[in-house]
Design a protein around this motif. Sequence first.
Motif, mmCIF file in Angstrom:
data_model
loop_
_atom_site.group_PDB
_atom_site.id
_atom_site.type_symbol
_atom_site.label_atom_id
_atom_site.label_comp_id
_atom_site.label_asym_id
_atom_site.label_seq_id
_atom_site.Cartn_x
_atom_site.Cartn_y
_atom_site.Cartn_z
ATOM 1 N N ALA A 143 -31.211 -89.158 22.317
ATOM 2 C CA ALA A 143 -31.082 -90.635 22.762
ATOM 3 C C ALA A 143 -30.585 -91.457 21.610
ATOM 4 C CB ALA A 143 -32.343 -90.989 23.721
ATOM 5 N N LEU A 144 -31.494 -91.182 20.785
ATOM 6 C CA LEU A 144 -31.070 -91.890 19.391
ATOM 7 C C LEU A 144 -29.798 -91.598 18.882
ATOM 8 C CD1 LEU A 144 -34.625 -91.659 17.578
ATOM 9 C CD2 LEU A 144 -33.673 -93.487 19.018
ATOM 10 N N SER A 177 -27.344 -90.463 20.475
ATOM 11 C CA SER A 177 -26.279 -91.068 21.414
ATOM 12 C C SER A 177 -25.966 -92.453 21.175
ATOM 13 C CB SER A 177 -26.705 -90.975 22.820
ATOM 14 O OG SER A 177 -26.905 -89.517 23.291
ATOM 15 N N PHE A 178 -27.088 -93.270 20.809
ATOM 16 C CA PHE A 178 -27.118 -94.873 20.457
ATOM 17 C C PHE A 178 -26.300 -94.859 19.346
ATOM 18 C CE2 PHE A 178 -28.627 -98.482 18.626
ATOM 19 C CZ PHE A 178 -28.525 -99.406 19.555
ATOM 20 N N ALA A 229 -22.666 -93.927 19.947
ATOM 21 C CA ALA A 229 -21.934 -94.867 20.962
ATOM 22 C C ALA A 229 -21.494 -96.371 20.046
ATOM 23 C CB ALA A 229 -22.814 -95.178 22.054
ATOM 24 N N ILE A 230 -22.756 -96.879 19.717
ATOM 25 C CA ILE A 230 -22.280 -98.035 18.812
ATOM 26 C C ILE A 230 -21.190 -97.848 17.652
ATOM 27 C CG2 ILE A 230 -23.421 -99.907 17.289
ATOM 28 C CD1 ILE A 230 -24.462 -99.948 20.367
ATOM 29 N N SER A 282 -17.767 -92.953 22.738
ATOM 30 C CA SER A 282 -18.617 -93.919 22.898
ATOM 31 C C SER A 282 -19.212 -93.895 24.519
ATOM 32 C CB SER A 282 -18.232 -95.163 22.621
ATOM 33 O OG SER A 282 -19.328 -96.097 22.901
ATOM 34 N N GLY A 317 -21.800 -90.852 24.760
ATOM 35 C CA GLY A 317 -23.022 -91.359 24.175
ATOM 36 C C GLY A 317 -23.741 -92.248 25.194
ATOM 37 N N VAL A 318 -23.079 -93.219 25.614
ATOM 38 C CA VAL A 318 -23.788 -94.216 26.430
ATOM 39 C C VAL A 318 -24.667 -93.622 27.666
ATOM 40 C CG1 VAL A 318 -23.733 -96.286 28.128
ATOM 41 C CG2 VAL A 318 -22.710 -96.346 25.876
ATOM 42 N N PHE A 375 -27.725 -91.583 26.691
ATOM 43 C CA PHE A 375 -28.565 -92.413 26.413
ATOM 44 C C PHE A 375 -29.273 -92.967 27.412
ATOM 45 C CE2 PHE A 375 -29.915 -96.824 25.331
ATOM 46 C CZ PHE A 375 -30.949 -96.721 24.250
ATOM 47 N N VAL A 393 -33.362 -92.605 28.469
ATOM 48 C CA VAL A 393 -34.277 -93.755 28.434
ATOM 49 C C VAL A 393 -34.386 -94.310 29.575
ATOM 50 C CG1 VAL A 393 -34.410 -95.779 27.261
ATOM 51 C CG2 VAL A 393 -33.383 -94.075 26.054
#
Length: 459
Positions: free
Chosen positions: A108-109, A111-112, A115-116, A299, A302-303, A306, A310
Amino acid sequence: MTSTTSRTESPKQFGSDDYSLSRVPRSRRLGFWTMLLQWLAQSGSISQFTLGATIGIGMTVQNAFLAFTFGAVILEIVIFAVGLAGMREGLATPLLTRWAGFGRNGSALVSFVIAISLVGWFGVQNTIFGTSVSALAGGPSWMWCVIAGVAVTVLVIFGFRFMALFAKIVTPLFFALVAWSVTDALMDHSIGDLISSPPPGQTIPLAVAATAIAGGYMTGAIVSPEMTRYNRKGSHVFLQSASSMILSEYIVGLTGVLLGHMVKSSQVTHIVLSTSGLVGVLIVLMSTAKINDWNLYGSSLGVVNFFQVVFGKRLHRGVVTIVLGIAGTVLSAVGIMTHFTEFLSVLGVAIPPIGGIVVAEYWVVRQMRKPLDETREAETLPAASPTWVPMSLVIWAAAFCVGKFVTVGIPALNSLATAFVLYSVLGLLGLVKPYGTSALDDQGSSAPAVPETATVGAA
């Protein structure tokens, strides 16, 4: 973050979900020529000419050739090592990291950050395009930002197969336009004289040039599984990515060097657009969409990962693309994105260690890979994944610091190599240990793939 999630509703259908939380089935992989055009489309960039010209005004053609060679070799090694893992498993980088070094919550980290970074660069490149075309063709820059942003968003909504179809159209047109424009510009100059001429500007050291070449595309190399998961063979991954490197670095890049020597400036975009008029603007717009679509596409994947980890929410990738595309387009149109380039450059140093850890775990340590091996033939995902791998996060942070603060060498390569070496050594010594086990939820990545809503025949 919780180790398990409750059952969630199936995502609404809009566009293509593109196996965002599952393996790409072998029956849905694409042929060699279709995938080759996807790779070559990433070489068709006006910005690559600008990079070549920037290097050219500070280097001789011979030294520029060496710089592009170093950059191409570094990138090809990384792309093949990471991309081959993506091809074998049929998984994009965010999902692959669950079993390749990071565990469920660590993914998740990952992916974040991805994505950003990617949606940020989507907005920045959109801004650069809008400003450049406005100066050359007229009209407000925000209008061109909106046109390009909407075009890319619509394309990405419908997923990889439509992106592949678009590449078949745009790639030949772009390179035909460039060949015509560049040939016309160079006809009145001696190529031999340009090759032997001294650099017209301040000298650029070889290491600095190689840093710009390899570092500028390192993030793209790390997320190459987003593309290679649609490949059928490992040999295809190598041949296609190598072909892209040859075209991008040697042909496009070195042509930019010659243009830089010719005009004695890095501002060479006008050579293509001024020669070809409105048709050139249209084709460059299409080629920009074909390159920037990968930022938005990566992106969105990834979202999706995430939110599934989460919040336990199974989002549809097409819907996520709309939200990200609108946000990136609006921010680029109002000129905000250019203020975030320094922040995005910092994230650029944070992404290469992800590749180093993935390669080390998947190909060297292989402590977490066994469940993938056991389920690969059935084209399903393992029933569970490790929850946390704390040592991976420590290695990630250490490698980031090396890339950020060590001034010798190529920052992106320094951080990647540090992560690879640390994980390999500590992993083989048994010091990298997963903690906890997380079952995949009913509507998560173990669920059957959402049926594709858009189908384009493979080559």
